[in-house]
Design a protein around this motif. Structure first.
Motif, PDB file in Angstrom:
ATOM      1  N   THR A 135      86.673  40.350  67.411  1.00 50.15           N
ATOM      2  CA  THR A 135      85.740  39.221  67.401  1.00 50.15           C
ATOM      3  C   THR A 135      86.110  38.241  68.501  1.00 50.15           C
ATOM      4  O   THR A 135      87.228  38.276  69.020  1.00 50.15           O
ATOM      5  CB  THR A 135      85.800  38.471  66.047  1.00 50.15           C
ATOM      6  N   GLU A 168      86.530  34.967  68.291  1.00 53.50           N
ATOM      7  CA  GLU A 168      87.552  33.964  67.958  1.00 53.50           C
ATOM      8  C   GLU A 168      88.963  34.544  67.955  1.00 53.50           C
ATOM      9  O   GLU A 168      89.933  33.799  67.939  1.00 53.50           O
ATOM     10  CB  GLU A 168      87.254  33.254  66.623  1.00 53.50           C
ATOM     11  N   ARG A 169      89.052  35.862  67.974  1.00 52.17           N
ATOM     12  CA  ARG A 169      90.363  36.504  68.073  1.00 52.17           C
ATOM     13  C   ARG A 169      90.662  36.900  69.508  1.00 52.17           C
ATOM     14  O   ARG A 169      91.557  37.708  69.767  1.00 52.17           O
ATOM     15  CB  ARG A 169      90.410  37.745  67.175  1.00 52.17           C
ATOM     16  N   LEU A 208      89.884  26.761  75.268  1.00 54.47           N
ATOM     17  CA  LEU A 208      90.453  27.187  73.998  1.00 54.47           C
ATOM     18  C   LEU A 208      91.273  28.447  74.221  1.00 54.47           C
ATOM     19  O   LEU A 208      90.916  29.518  73.789  1.00 54.47           O
ATOM     20  CB  LEU A 208      89.321  27.433  73.007  1.00 54.47           C
ATOM     21  N   GLU A 222      93.314  33.546  66.564  1.00 55.95           N
ATOM     22  CA  GLU A 222      92.356  33.048  65.566  1.00 55.95           C
ATOM     23  C   GLU A 222      92.863  31.741  64.949  1.00 55.95           C
ATOM     24  O   GLU A 222      92.130  30.752  64.853  1.00 55.95           O
ATOM     25  CB  GLU A 222      92.184  34.121  64.486  1.00 55.95           C
ATOM     26  N   GLY A 259      92.778  28.828  67.360  1.00 60.13           N
ATOM     27  CA  GLY A 259      91.446  28.213  67.460  1.00 60.13           C
ATOM     28  C   GLY A 259      91.200  27.210  66.339  1.00 60.13           C
ATOM     29  O   GLY A 259      90.674  26.116  66.574  1.00 60.13           O
ATOM     30  N   CYS A 260      91.605  27.585  65.106  1.00 61.01           N
ATOM     31  CA  CYS A 260      91.433  26.674  63.953  1.00 61.01           C
ATOM     32  C   CYS A 260      92.252  25.402  64.146  1.00 61.01           C
ATOM     33  O   CYS A 260      91.765  24.285  63.925  1.00 61.01           O
ATOM     34  CB  CYS A 260      91.887  27.360  62.664  1.00 61.01           C
TER      35      CYS A 260
END
Lengths: 112, 191
Positions: A68, A70-71, B9, B37, B40-41
């Motif tokens: 994905t 975001e990964r 990011l 991941e 990003g959070c």
């Protein structure tokens, strides 16, 4: 039960985290679950090393998911318990309950 | 009016590179994905600096576990074995051969360090390390342990067997051993 088949403390925690998370059990979620429930600040490396060991013992199985954005375009590896993993968790729970039986909590003298 | 520049990011490059170098080939992708991941959070919740600090700290603290994981997978043992069989042993064997040849030649001044012999050493090592590692598919990341092991093996062989060889020969030997470990006919592209 042979010595090599017994669960270490962290292995037990990781197995329980995988069990709790169900289909969404992957490295970072397992790490977060353990951190939130036990207050232990574990590293992602330790989680993966343990998951790898549990997979070698046949207690968990992994499957690779899609990558994905975001990964960073990288794939996700999700884990789930095998039948042997469920048995191991049940066995560990029985041992723990058996050891706790008859002990009144909180045990006095802890602060000394 | 100038548009405010959005911060990228992106996890810290050096830490990400270190993570990919430390972790074995299949695991590196998953660990880096998980960290990206969460990065990003954290970036959205606590800002770039905190997210970067967290990322770097995770990589540093994960290093021993990731390395032990890689060792358990047999990847490092394989690299040491390939370097021993492909670089160290051929060089030591050649040294013994040259010494024997040298002992049989009268008026032998300069023969031991003959450029043809040194070139033969390099070519033989290239052939041996290729033969030993040719079944091993390589990615740039996977070649890392092989390159380091080959360099160490070549340096050890120079120290043990070759003795006072010309500096140019030593440099050529080290470079060719490292380059040959990196290259493989079955080299695979990274996912």
């Amino acid at each position: 039960m042979p010595k090599g088949e017994s669960l270490g403390e962290f292995e037990h925690l990781v197995l329980l985290a995988v069990l709790r998370l169900g289909v969404d059990a992957y490295g970072m979620r397992v790490r977060r679950e353990i951190a939130e429930r036990t207050g232990r600040d574990v590293t992602i490396g330790a989680v993966y090393a343990t998951l790898e060991r549990l997979e070698a013992k046949g207690l968990v199985k992994s499957q690779i998911g899609d990558s994905t954005a975001e990964r960073g375009g990288r794939a996700k590896r999700s884990f789930h318990l095998t039948g042997a993993g469920v048995e191991a968790v049940n066995r560990a729970q029985e041992s723990l309950l058996s050891m706790l039986e008859g002990i009144a909590f909180p045990v006095p003298g802890g602060g000394q | 009016m100038k548009a405010a520049r959005k911060p990228a990011l992106q996890p810290p490059r050096a830490a990400e590179w270190l993570l990919l170098a430390l972790a074995g080939d299949p695991d590196a992708e998953f660990v880096a994905g998980d960290l990206a991941e969460n990065f990003g959070c954290l970036f959205a919740r606590r800002g770039g600096r905190a997210a970067c600090r967290w990322y770097v700290w995770q990589v540093v603290r994960s290093a021993p576990a990731l390395l032990s994981l890689r060792m358990r997978s047999g990847e490092l043992t394989g690299a040491v074995l390939r370097a021993t069989l492909g670089v160290l042993l051929p060089l030591v064997a050649l040294d013994r051969l040259w010494r024997f040849v040298y002992s049989q030649i009268p008026l032998k001044d300069g023969v031991e360090r003959d450029p043809a012999m040194l070139l033969a050493n390099i070519l033989f090592v290239l052939l041996c390390s290729w033969a030993v590692g040719r079944q091993e598919p390589r990615t740039p990341r996977r070649a890392g342990p092989d390159v380091v092991a080959a360099l160490v093996a070549a340096a050890l062989a120079v120290r043990v067997a070759v003795g006072a060889a010309p500096a140019a020969y030593i440099v050529c030997l080290l470079l060719s051993a490292a380059a040959n470990s990196f290259w493989s006919p079955r080299r695979r592209k990274l996912r």
